[in-house]
Scaffold this motif. Structure first.
Motif, PDB file in Angstrom:
ATOM      1  N   HIS A  66      -4.156   6.610   4.404  1.00 12.14           N
ATOM      2  CA  HIS A  66      -5.443   7.252   4.135  1.00 12.14           C
ATOM      3  C   HIS A  66      -6.098   7.729   5.436  1.00 12.14           C
ATOM      4  N   ARG A  67      -6.109   6.881   6.434  1.00  9.69           N
ATOM      5  CA  ARG A  67      -6.718   7.259   7.723  1.00  9.69           C
ATOM      6  C   ARG A  67      -5.944   8.400   8.372  1.00  9.69           C
ATOM      7  N   ARG A  68      -4.632   8.356   8.286  1.00 13.07           N
ATOM      8  CA  ARG A  68      -3.821   9.428   8.861  1.00 13.07           C
ATOM      9  C   ARG A  68      -4.096  10.751   8.142  1.00 13.07           C
ATOM     10  N   ASP A  69      -4.109  10.702   6.827  1.00 14.34           N
ATOM     11  CA  ASP A  69      -4.359  11.911   6.049  1.00 14.34           C
ATOM     12  C   ASP A  69      -5.772  12.445   6.273  1.00 14.34           C
ATOM     13  N   ALA A  70      -6.744  11.551   6.418  1.00 18.98           N
ATOM     14  CA  ALA A  70      -8.126  11.981   6.662  1.00 18.98           C
ATOM     15  C   ALA A  70      -8.226  12.696   8.005  1.00 18.98           C
ATOM     16  N   GLY A  71      -7.434  12.286   8.977  1.00 17.36           N
ATOM     17  CA  GLY A  71      -7.439  12.953  10.272  1.00 17.36           C
ATOM     18  C   GLY A  71      -6.845  14.346  10.207  1.00 17.36           C
TER      19      GLY A  71
END
Length: 109
Positions: A66-71
């Motif tokens: 999720h954090r990777r995709d949000a970036g």
């Protein structure tokens, strides 16, 4: 049945864990996704601590994804409403420009 037991035993802890990683806005959806994956996957035949570690590993992987995709997604910015009534000159100029367009183009515009 086993997934229901894991849900009851770990949902609050998983939710708090995800709140620390991704924030309270996204934690409920990710918590739900964790237990959807738990329900779809065969529960490893291990001790209670091993099952807990397995659930938290799923939560960690989802949070990192999720954090990777949000970036990767662009941040949305809310624009201010700066619209104001058009002046009479602007209105006249707009109508003149529209009159110069073909009928089909005018209808589309």
């Amino acid at each position: 049945m086993k997934s229901q037991v894991l849900f009851a035993a770990h949902r609050d802890g998983v939710f708090r864990y995800l709140c620390r990683i991704v924030g309270q806005g996204d934690a409920p959806d990710l918590t739900q996704e964790v237990f959807l994956r738990v329900a779809k996957s065969p529960v490893p035949d291990t001790t209670a601590d091993g099952e807990r570690a397995w659930v938290y590993r799923i939560a960690r992987n989802l949070a990192l994804n999720h954090r990777r995709d949000a970036g990767r997604r662009p941040q949305t910015v809310e624009l201010e409403d700066t619209s104001r009534p058009a002046s009479q000159e602007t209105s006249v100029a707009m109508h003149q420009a529209l009159d110069k367009l073909a009928t089909l183009d005018r209808d589309v515009f």
